[in-house]
Design an enzyme around this catalytic site. Structure first.
Site, PDB file in Angstrom:
ATOM      1  N   LYS A 193      -3.736  11.130   1.115  1.00  0.00           N
ATOM      2  CA  LYS A 193      -3.810  10.441  -0.164  1.00  0.00           C
ATOM      3  C   LYS A 193      -3.664   8.939   0.083  1.00  0.00           C
ATOM      4  O   LYS A 193      -2.580   8.453   0.393  1.00  0.00           O
ATOM      5  CB  LYS A 193      -2.688  10.895  -1.108  1.00  0.00           C
ATOM      6  CG  LYS A 193      -2.859  10.329  -2.532  1.00  0.00           C
ATOM      7  CD  LYS A 193      -1.562  10.303  -3.318  1.00  0.00           C
ATOM      8  CE  LYS A 193      -0.759   9.064  -3.080  1.00  0.00           C
ATOM      9  NZ  LYS A 193      -1.382   7.818  -3.615  1.00  0.00           N
ATOM     10  N   THR A 241      10.401   4.519  -3.956  1.00  0.00           N
ATOM     11  CA  THR A 241       9.414   5.579  -4.101  1.00  0.00           C
ATOM     12  C   THR A 241       9.734   6.732  -3.163  1.00  0.00           C
ATOM     13  O   THR A 241       9.528   7.904  -3.500  1.00  0.00           O
ATOM     14  CB  THR A 241       7.999   5.050  -3.833  1.00  0.00           C
ATOM     15  OG1 THR A 241       7.743   3.934  -4.694  1.00  0.00           O
ATOM     16  CG2 THR A 241       6.957   6.117  -4.092  1.00  0.00           C
ATOM     17  N   GLU A 278      14.203  -7.165   0.432  1.00  0.00           N
ATOM     18  CA  GLU A 278      12.993  -7.324   1.222  1.00  0.00           C
ATOM     19  C   GLU A 278      11.932  -7.999   0.356  1.00  0.00           C
ATOM     20  O   GLU A 278      11.484  -7.418  -0.641  1.00  0.00           O
ATOM     21  CB  GLU A 278      12.471  -5.970   1.700  1.00  0.00           C
ATOM     22  CG  GLU A 278      11.197  -6.073   2.516  1.00  0.00           C
ATOM     23  CD  GLU A 278      10.582  -4.719   2.855  1.00  0.00           C
ATOM     24  OE1 GLU A 278       9.856  -4.644   3.860  1.00  0.00           O
ATOM     25  OE2 GLU A 278      10.821  -3.746   2.102  1.00  0.00           O
ATOM     26  N   GLU A 326       9.011   7.044   6.002  1.00  0.00           N
ATOM     27  CA  GLU A 326       9.095   5.744   6.669  1.00  0.00           C
ATOM     28  C   GLU A 326       9.084   4.706   5.568  1.00  0.00           C
ATOM     29  O   GLU A 326       8.063   4.484   4.921  1.00  0.00           O
ATOM     30  CB  GLU A 326       7.924   5.577   7.645  1.00  0.00           C
ATOM     31  CG  GLU A 326       8.092   4.391   8.584  1.00  0.00           C
ATOM     32  CD  GLU A 326       7.586   3.099   7.991  1.00  0.00           C
ATOM     33  OE1 GLU A 326       8.426   2.243   7.632  1.00  0.00           O
ATOM     34  OE2 GLU A 326       6.362   2.937   7.882  1.00  0.00           O
ATOM     35  N   CYS A 331       6.430  -3.861   6.899  1.00  0.00           N
ATOM     36  CA  CYS A 331       7.835  -3.476   6.748  1.00  0.00           C
ATOM     37  C   CYS A 331       8.689  -3.917   7.921  1.00  0.00           C
ATOM     38  O   CYS A 331       9.898  -4.108   7.773  1.00  0.00           O
ATOM     39  CB  CYS A 331       7.955  -1.965   6.529  1.00  0.00           C
ATOM     40  SG  CYS A 331       7.129  -0.986   7.805  1.00  0.00           S
TER      41      CYS A 331
END
Length: 479
Positions: free
Chosen positions: A175, A230, A380, A248, A282
């Protein structure tokens, strides 16, 4: 040169090696221009059920295909992608915004990863062997996997899920992010000519597609890359059917600069690894701790180098900072930039929201020694803004670096390798580098501590997460 993919054509989702059109379509936008891109399908619950049904059926035979044959097909897939890489790189710039050179790097890495996975066989392990018995740990594929791919590295992080799933004998449904569906759909199109039906499928859709997949009772594992918030929702959803899950998630990586470093030598790498892809990776440097003995000199050199960093459209030459990828993230970064004046932060390098540009462009900013509890340090940013902070005491800076819910990556920079390793071993992060940052490889496990994730991608540890473990006890004496 072989014919390239038609990047304007998206006839449907890739289900069972066929294009399955949908009644509704949608499009993303080019973040450099805000212009609409091509129409892509919007999957329904019926599409999900159909794809999972075919994945389940394909698993019965694919799981029995010998490793050597699965490896051969994975290599064929890599070769087919390489044939079309020029189109894919252009498409990646259009949908994601990153500079063309970085898109080229992403395709390079993706091909390297696929080819490496083709060599990584998860083998049985003998745990105990004596005159009476042999105990062997065997690894069998889980079944149907679902890979949920983020918008910042859609090719590498998509294929970084496809490769381990398929080489271990699973089938997978990918997805893509609604912001960047195009390359992943094209990868599914390429895969139609390589893999048996149902082995690799790609479903594009809206925000409701994720829950349809994570809650589906016939999906055995979800591997998700995205934000921590999420990720919590994904884990909660997967818990309803006790799916295996790999997460992750976001990071807030600290880099600790000791007083003995060669400043001119490391400044280009530090700056690049803070602002690459507009800070939308990230594992980039998000917090920079510089020893007080070199702080002023280091800050001046960092600012001088960063002033030369170019911001602009990904197809323009010598661009390092492209657009922020989407309107939602753009507003988040703008909101953080608005804190600069409100909180009286000092800008060593003044960043700017380019309001008169067509796209979501924001130039790099460096914040000079803000308080540890300020948003720019605690959160972040996922944008081109970097706090540089002063430190003097080793134990204190390690405490400050670890004082976060994130734990994805961290680094220590020093000529004294013994000291650097001693400090590095005290950092709570899934990857810790000495005199570098953001090094990754397909044979090295990758993931985070704390809120930066659960489980590992890549490496043998990552591949084993796509398998069930069975302890097989064999007693040698006849009954």
């Amino acid at each position: 040169m072989a014919p390239q993919l038609d990047i304007t054509a998206y006839p449907g989702n890739v289900i069972n090696n066929e294009f399955v059109p949908t009644s509704a379509t949608r499009h993303s936008i080019n973040p450099s221009t805000k212009e609409a891109l091509y129409e892509v399908p919007v999957a329904t619950k019926a599409d999900v059920d159909l794809a999972v049904k075919h994945a389940r059926k394909a698993f019965e035979s694919w799981s029995k295909v010998p490793f050597a044959e699965r490896a051969r097909l994975l290599l064929d897939f890599a070769d087919a992608i390489e044939t079309h890489r020029e189109s894919l790189e252009k498409l990646l710039v259009l949908e994601q915004g990153k500079p063309l050179g970085l898109a080229h790097t992403e395709l390079d890495m993706s091909l390297q990863w696929l080819r490496a996975f083709s060599t990584m066989e998860v083998k049985d392990e003998v745990l105990d062997d004596n005159e009476e018995r042999t105990v062997t740990q065997i690894f069998t594929p889980l079944g149907v996997c679902c890979g949920i791919v983020p918008w910042n590295w859609p090719v590498l992080l998509g294929l970084g899920k496809v490769g381990p799933a398929l080489i271990t004998g699973n089938t997978i449904v990918i997805k893509p992010s609604p912001f960047t569906p195009y390359c992943d759909l094209k990868l599914g199109e390429i895969g139609m000519g390589i893999f048996p039906p149902g082995v690799l499928q790609v479903l594009s859709g809206g925000d409701d597609l994720g829950p349809m997949l994570t809650e589906h009772p016939d999906i055995d594992k979800v591997t998700f890359t995205g934000s921590s918030e999420t990720g919590k929702l994904v884990m909660q959803s997967c818990a309803k059917t006790l799916k295996r899950v790999t997460l992750e998630l976001g990071g807030n990586d600290a880099a600790i600069i000791c007083g003995d470093v060669d400043i001119p030598a490391i400044i280009p790498k530090i700056a690049t690894l803070a602002f690459l892809n507009s800070g939308q990776i990230c594992m980039l440097i998000k917090r920079l701790y510089v020893h007080e003995s070199i702080y002023d000199e280091f800050r001046a050199a960092l600012v001088a180098f960063s002033k030369g960093i170019k911001t602009g459209d990904g197809f323009a030459p010598d661009i390092l900072v492209g657009p922020v990828q989407n309107a939602m993230q753009y507003e988040k970064v703008k909101n953080l930039y608005s804190e600069i004046e409100k909180c009286n932060w000092t800008q060593a390098l003044e960043g700017e929201v380019l309001k008169n540009s067509k796209g979501f462009f924001i130039t790099p900013a460096i914040i000079d020694n803000p308080p540890d509890d300020s948003r720019i340090v605690a959160e972040e940013p996922f944008g081109p803004i970097l706090p540089i902070l002063k430190w003097s005491d080793e134990d204190d800076v390690l405490r400050r670096a670890n004082d976060t819910k994130a734990g994805l990556g961290a680094s220590v920079w020093s000529k004294d390798l013994d000291r650097a390793e001693r400090m590095a071993r005290c950092l709570s992060a899934g990857s810790v580098w000495i005199n570098s940052h953001f090094d990754v490889a397909p044979n090295i496990p990758f993931g985070g501590h704390k809120w930066s994730g659960i489980g590992r991608e890549w490496g043998m540890m990552g591949l084993k997460s796509y398998c069930n473990s069975t302890s097989l006890w064999k007693w040698k004496k006849a009954m």
